[in-house]
Scaffold this motif. Structure first.
Motif, PDB file in Angstrom:
ATOM      1  N   ALA A 189      18.661 -32.879  18.624  1.00 34.46           N
ATOM      2  CA  ALA A 189      20.060 -32.242  18.073  1.00 34.46           C
ATOM      3  C   ALA A 189      20.294 -31.125  18.600  1.00 34.46           C
ATOM      4  CB  ALA A 189      19.513 -32.015  16.366  1.00 34.46           C
ATOM      5  N   LYS A 190      19.081 -29.989  19.185  1.00 34.87           N
ATOM      6  CA  LYS A 190      19.407 -28.994  19.495  1.00 34.87           C
ATOM      7  C   LYS A 190      20.062 -29.062  21.073  1.00 34.87           C
ATOM      8  CE  LYS A 190      17.045 -24.662  20.762  1.00 34.87           C
ATOM      9  NZ  LYS A 190      15.549 -23.963  20.731  1.00 34.87           N
ATOM     10  N   TRP A 191      19.648 -30.133  21.555  1.00 39.71           N
ATOM     11  CA  TRP A 191      20.290 -30.460  22.960  1.00 39.71           C
ATOM     12  C   TRP A 191      21.821 -30.511  22.870  1.00 39.71           C
ATOM     13  CZ3 TRP A 191      20.467 -28.653  27.514  1.00 39.71           C
ATOM     14  CH2 TRP A 191      20.909 -29.421  28.502  1.00 39.71           C
ATOM     15  N   GLN A 192      22.151 -31.579  22.090  1.00 43.18           N
ATOM     16  CA  GLN A 192      23.572 -31.866  21.755  1.00 43.18           C
ATOM     17  C   GLN A 192      24.336 -30.657  21.386  1.00 43.18           C
ATOM     18  OE1 GLN A 192      24.504 -33.571  17.962  1.00 43.18           O
ATOM     19  NE2 GLN A 192      26.073 -34.997  18.917  1.00 43.18           N
ATOM     20  N   MET A 193      23.876 -29.914  20.314  1.00 41.85           N
ATOM     21  CA  MET A 193      24.454 -28.439  19.995  1.00 41.85           C
ATOM     22  C   MET A 193      24.673 -27.523  21.461  1.00 41.85           C
ATOM     23  SD  MET A 193      25.131 -29.113  17.043  1.00 41.85           S
ATOM     24  CE  MET A 193      26.045 -27.590  16.783  1.00 41.85           C
ATOM     25  N   THR A 194      23.617 -27.657  22.244  1.00 44.27           N
ATOM     26  CA  THR A 194      23.707 -26.684  23.444  1.00 44.27           C
ATOM     27  C   THR A 194      24.991 -27.268  24.120  1.00 44.27           C
ATOM     28  OG1 THR A 194      21.287 -26.190  23.247  1.00 44.27           O
ATOM     29  CG2 THR A 194      22.697 -26.005  25.275  1.00 44.27           C
ATOM     30  N   LYS A 195      25.037 -28.587  24.654  1.00 44.27           N
ATOM     31  CA  LYS A 195      25.891 -29.014  25.495  1.00 44.27           C
ATOM     32  C   LYS A 195      27.476 -28.801  24.768  1.00 44.27           C
ATOM     33  CE  LYS A 195      24.035 -33.059  25.599  1.00 44.27           C
ATOM     34  NZ  LYS A 195      23.780 -34.516  26.113  1.00 44.27           N
ATOM     35  N   LEU A 196      27.641 -29.100  23.370  1.00 47.31           N
ATOM     36  CA  LEU A 196      28.751 -28.602  22.732  1.00 47.31           C
ATOM     37  C   LEU A 196      29.524 -27.192  23.135  1.00 47.31           C
ATOM     38  CD1 LEU A 196      28.237 -30.479  19.285  1.00 47.31           C
ATOM     39  CD2 LEU A 196      29.795 -31.208  21.285  1.00 47.31           C
ATOM     40  N   LEU A 197      28.486 -26.421  23.468  1.00 45.21           N
ATOM     41  CA  LEU A 197      29.222 -24.922  23.508  1.00 45.21           C
ATOM     42  C   LEU A 197      30.078 -24.890  24.501  1.00 45.21           C
ATOM     43  CD1 LEU A 197      25.795 -22.960  23.504  1.00 45.21           C
ATOM     44  CD2 LEU A 197      27.668 -22.763  21.947  1.00 45.21           C
ATOM     45  N   TYR A 198      29.850 -26.003  25.770  1.00 44.36           N
ATOM     46  CA  TYR A 198      30.811 -25.931  26.746  1.00 44.36           C
ATOM     47  C   TYR A 198      32.130 -26.548  26.431  1.00 44.36           C
ATOM     48  CZ  TYR A 198      28.127 -23.612  30.186  1.00 44.36           C
ATOM     49  OH  TYR A 198      27.095 -22.830  31.095  1.00 44.36           O
ATOM     50  N   GLN A 199      32.435 -27.309  25.478  1.00 52.36           N
ATOM     51  CA  GLN A 199      33.579 -27.998  25.341  1.00 52.36           C
ATOM     52  C   GLN A 199      34.734 -27.373  24.599  1.00 52.36           C
ATOM     53  OE1 GLN A 199      32.583 -31.625  23.147  1.00 52.36           O
ATOM     54  NE2 GLN A 199      30.790 -32.328  24.504  1.00 52.36           N
ATOM     55  N   HIS A 200      34.503 -26.411  24.224  1.00 52.24           N
ATOM     56  CA  HIS A 200      35.642 -25.493  23.570  1.00 52.24           C
ATOM     57  C   HIS A 200      36.387 -24.316  24.281  1.00 52.24           C
ATOM     58  CE1 HIS A 200      34.635 -26.941  19.441  1.00 52.24           C
ATOM     59  NE2 HIS A 200      33.225 -27.165  19.804  1.00 52.24           N
ATOM     60  N   VAL A 232      18.267 -26.568  30.055  1.00 57.02           N
ATOM     61  CA  VAL A 232      19.263 -25.593  29.971  1.00 57.02           C
ATOM     62  C   VAL A 232      19.470 -25.087  31.503  1.00 57.02           C
ATOM     63  CG1 VAL A 232      19.725 -23.198  29.226  1.00 57.02           C
ATOM     64  CG2 VAL A 232      18.793 -24.911  27.617  1.00 57.02           C
ATOM     65  N   LEU A 233      18.538 -24.772  32.030  1.00 60.69           N
ATOM     66  CA  LEU A 233      18.568 -24.253  33.569  1.00 60.69           C
ATOM     67  C   LEU A 233      19.277 -25.186  34.400  1.00 60.69           C
ATOM     68  CD1 LEU A 233      15.155 -22.743  33.895  1.00 60.69           C
ATOM     69  CD2 LEU A 233      16.976 -21.453  33.559  1.00 60.69           C
ATOM     70  N   ALA A 234      19.278 -26.493  34.073  1.00 59.51           N
ATOM     71  CA  ALA A 234      20.013 -27.368  34.972  1.00 59.51           C
ATOM     72  C   ALA A 234      21.244 -27.434  34.522  1.00 59.51           C
ATOM     73  CB  ALA A 234      19.119 -28.934  34.739  1.00 59.51           C
ATOM     74  N   LEU A 235      21.609 -27.316  33.260  1.00 62.94           N
ATOM     75  CA  LEU A 235      23.036 -27.258  32.915  1.00 62.94           C
ATOM     76  C   LEU A 235      23.733 -25.906  33.245  1.00 62.94           C
ATOM     77  CD1 LEU A 235      25.238 -28.659  30.956  1.00 62.94           C
ATOM     78  CD2 LEU A 235      24.273 -27.386  29.209  1.00 62.94           C
ATOM     79  N   GLU A 236      22.962 -24.798  33.038  1.00 59.16           N
ATOM     80  CA  GLU A 236      23.613 -23.472  33.542  1.00 59.16           C
ATOM     81  C   GLU A 236      23.900 -23.828  35.043  1.00 59.16           C
ATOM     82  OE1 GLU A 236      20.901 -20.735  34.503  1.00 59.16           O
ATOM     83  OE2 GLU A 236      21.850 -19.086  33.406  1.00 59.16           O
ATOM     84  N   LYS A 237      23.214 -24.479  35.983  1.00 58.58           N
ATOM     85  CA  LYS A 237      23.639 -24.336  37.306  1.00 58.58           C
ATOM     86  C   LYS A 237      24.572 -25.403  37.416  1.00 58.58           C
ATOM     87  CE  LYS A 237      21.633 -25.954  41.669  1.00 58.58           C
ATOM     88  NZ  LYS A 237      20.463 -26.354  42.441  1.00 58.58           N
TER      89      LYS A 237
END
Length: 341
Positions: A189-200, A232-237
């Motif tokens: 759930a936390k990882w899904q919510m983290t990825k959702l941050l970029y969709q807005h 997170v670091l991979a997504l950040e990059k």
């Protein structure tokens, strides 16, 4: 790996989010009242006035989170008391406590106060909205507006589609409650919510603020949190976005350098790469702790004045979880002794 997650922390993330986006909060939970406010005049937070009122004799557990001054379209200036009740069980005295807060603010500052209550518990039948006493023709009491997070459990699609940050926070809160210490479910759930941050398409500051909210709220034990940081670091990059504050970044850089040195000493390419990654994660954790330490020290000094050496020593030795717990408990503490006990 540990079989239980750390206790979720709700108070600090909601306060942080309210300060960051009060207008969005009103639009999402209290749309009709939002329409009465003149948003061309910037709201003023009156938390200092709230903190200055003595609430002796009021039951333990009363948390009035935010006091905000807003201008209305009819020209009046109105104080708004935002009370967030975060608990798992019904509280039969909540409505009475809202009356206590409202009345004491009114008598202290001669300002009428609108009390708004956000119910974040898990009891669908608990919906307090008023407290009244009538005796011999005299009526005393209060009625107040409420919103119930549990009502949004059947509106997940609307929460996912909404651009309002409080739709995202509401979903994070509900997912945290639903996980019930199931670590795999909470991590997912936390990882899904983290990825959702970029969709807005939100700006950097909003993403960083919400990133802090989710890490307070959806707390994971160390092995899971380290796995999360790696993702997170991979997504950040991948997204080319800086998620963290400059203070945290300075400690990440320091940790990265230490990790790189460790990897070089191992003399292997694999060790060097692992050292880089581990160093960044260690540095990020250290950065979060240093930031929490600085925040708690500022709060304590503002509340109680210069700190004794014993208190400073206790703060430096504390874990990140303990520092955040003290920060959450500070508004209700009457003395340093009470806080640390």
């Amino acid at each position: 790996m540990p079989t239980a997650a750390p206790a979720a922390r709700y108070d600090s993330p909601w306060k942080t989010a309210l300060t960051h986006a009060f207008r969005d909060f009103m639009a999402f939970f209290f749309a009709a009242l939002h329409a009465e406010i003149d948003w061309t005049r910037r709201p003023r937070f009156r938390d200092k006035e709230l903190a200055g009122i003595k609430f002796g004799g009021i039951p333990d557990g009363l948390i009035a989170d935010k006091l905000v001054e807003v201008a209305l379209h009819d020209g009046r200036v109105q104080w708004v008391l935002i009370h967030i009740e975060v608990q798992a069980q019904r509280d039969t005295v909540l409505a009475r406590r809202v009356l206590d807060y409202n009345y004491r603010i009114f008598t202290e500052y001669a300002q009428p106060v609108a009390s708004l209550v956000l119910l974040a518990d898990e009891d669908p039948n608990w919906r307090p909205h008023a407290f009244h006493i009538e005796v011999l023709g005299t009526v005393m009491g209060i009625s107040f507006a409420t919103a119930k997070l549990l009502d949004y459990t059947v509106k997940v699609d609307q929460l996912l589609a909404s651009h309002n940050p409080f739709a995202w926070i509401t979903l994070a809160h509900l997912r945290t409650q639903q996980a019930r210490h199931n670590l795999n479910r909470l991590y997912a759930a936390k990882w899904q919510m983290t990825k959702l941050l970029y969709q807005h398409g939100w700006g950097k500051q909003r993403i960083i603020t919400l990133f802090k909210v989710i890490n307070w709220m959806m707390a994971l034990p160390e092995p899971y949190q380290r796995r999360y940081w790696r993702a997170v670091l991979a997504l950040e990059k991948e997204q080319n976005m800086e998620w963290i504050s400059p203070l945290e970044q300075s400690f990440i850089d320091k940790g990265w350098q230490q990790g790189l040195k460790k990897g070089l000493e191992q003399g292997k390419e694999q060790g060097r790469e692992e050292g880089r990654q581990q160093g960044r994660i260690d540095g990020l954790e250290q950065g979060r702790k240093e930031e929490a330490l600085a925040l708690v020290e500022r709060q304590l000094i503002r509340r109680f004045g210069a700190l004794p050496k014993t208190v400073r020593s206790k703060l430096k030795k504390a874990s990140l979880v303990q520092l955040e717990a003290w920060s959450d408990a500070l508004p209700e503490a009457q003395s340093l002794k009470q806080l640390f006990e």
